[in-house]
Write an enzyme that holds these catalytic residues in place. Structure first.
Site, short mmCIF file in Angstrom:
data_model
loop_
_atom_site.label_atom_id
_atom_site.label_comp_id
_atom_site.label_asym_id
_atom_site.label_seq_id
_atom_site.Cartn_x
_atom_site.Cartn_y
_atom_site.Cartn_z
N GLU A 21 0.78 -1.27 0.06
CA GLU A 21 -0.01 -0.10 -0.06
C GLU A 21 0.79 1.32 -0.08
O GLU A 21 0.30 2.35 -0.14
CB GLU A 21 -1.19 -0.04 1.06
N ASN A 22 2.19 1.22 0.20
CA ASN A 22 2.82 2.42 0.18
C ASN A 22 3.99 2.31 -1.16
O ASN A 22 5.04 2.74 -1.20
CB ASN A 22 3.74 2.61 1.38
N ASN A 49 -4.79 1.79 3.84
CA ASN A 49 -5.51 3.15 3.88
C ASN A 49 -5.45 3.94 2.80
O ASN A 49 -6.18 4.81 2.53
CB ASN A 49 -5.20 4.02 5.11
N HIS A 50 -4.19 3.74 1.97
CA HIS A 50 -3.88 4.41 0.81
C HIS A 50 -4.26 3.66 -0.52
O HIS A 50 -3.84 3.94 -1.58
CB HIS A 50 -2.43 4.82 0.65
N HIS A 134 -4.11 -3.74 9.04
CA HIS A 134 -3.61 -2.44 8.76
C HIS A 134 -4.17 -1.42 9.73
O HIS A 134 -5.25 -0.87 9.51
CB HIS A 134 -3.69 -2.36 7.27
N HIS A 159 1.29 -1.06 8.50
CA HIS A 159 0.81 0.47 8.55
C HIS A 159 1.92 1.31 9.41
O HIS A 159 2.12 2.54 8.75
CB HIS A 159 -0.52 0.70 9.05
N HIS A 161 5.11 0.80 10.00
CA HIS A 161 6.45 0.61 9.19
C HIS A 161 7.64 0.29 10.14
O HIS A 161 8.68 0.02 9.66
CB HIS A 161 6.82 1.97 8.52
FE LIG Z 1 -0.97 2.64 5.94
#
Ligand SMILES: [Fe+2]
Length: 242
Positions: A21-22, A49-50, A134, A159, A161
């Site tokens: 997601e990143n 969330n992204h 997440h 999420h 990291h």
């Molecule tokens: Fe995230």
């Protein structure tokens, strides 16, 4: 980092899940990053969330390897879980269902992830269930692990990291770690060049974040799952040298 190191990991295991997601410049997933992750050996790519940051993600949602958060409104494109039949050690097929759910503490409003998991687990065709939770708050992730202990094979957070040092087997054979940690630059603020976040914290003005270059780390969680239960879990960490 994934391209150079994940193939070695993948060759020793049966199934690899990557939270993507990143992956596209720090936010969301696009075609290029999805192709790079799967080429490196990921069998399944989860979101967060992204998820909707790049419009391109909508063209990826038909791919069965992509799992978006499950606790989103009915009618949201894509699927919040996917079931895979994986060849295990014995050569027999083991069924695994990968779920991605969003936490609600210090995050955008979504459906209750605990009750969403209850609803999902009422199905009887899932095989071993793995949840990528997440979420921001350690407490919410710990509570999810305890809530699902003995009901799923694994709960690993993403999420924040930063890998947490609480890897354990919960009662009933559920592998757990609050956060898997990320794959990204070590000399950074959770992946970003420190300049942007420091400017934001010191001036409270908006600043652009860019992904930092330099030596990277790869973090993950390794688990052995059999018949719906985890028998082994271990934290994985690999660093590039400068
Ligand atoms: Fe995230």
């Amino acid at each position: 980092m994934l391209a150079s190191h994940l193939p070695t990991i993948r060759s020793q295991f049966h199934f690899v899940i990557v939270n993507g997601e990143n992956a596209a410049g720090g936010f969301g997933l696009n075609r290029e990053s999805f192709d790079a992750i799967t080429r490196a050996g990921a069998d399944c790519v989860t979101l967060g969330n992204h998820a909707w940051h790049h419009k391109e993600v909508f063209s990826l949602l038909d791919d069965r390897r992509v799992v978006r958060p499950v606790n989103l409104p009915i009618g949201t494109p894509g699927s919040g879980f996917q079931t895979f039949d994986v060849k295990g050690d014995s050569g027999a097929l083991e069924r695994i269902t990968v779920v991605n759910a969003l936490g609600r503490v210090f995050m955008e409003a979504t459906h209750n992830p605990f009750l969403t998991m209850d609803e999902l687990l009422s199905r009887d065709d899932l095989g071993s269930v793995f949840l990528d939770f997440h979420a921001e708050a350690t407490s919410e992730k710990a509570a999810m692990g305890q809530y699902l202990a003995g009901r799923v094979a694994g709960v690993v957070g993403t999420h924040t990291h930063v890998a947490t040092a609480d890897t354990r087997l919960l009662r009933g054979g559920t592998a757990f770690q609050t956060d898997a940690g990320f794959t990204g630059p070590m000399d950074s603020v959770i992946g970003a060049d420190p300049e942007g976040p420091i400017l934001r914290f010191t001036t409270e003005m908006h600043s652009r974040f860019t992904v930092k270059d330099g030596p990277a780390e790869l973090n993950g969680v390794i688990m052995h799952i059999e018949d719906g239960r985890a028998e082994f879990v271990e934290r994985y960490h690999h660093e590039e040298r400068a």
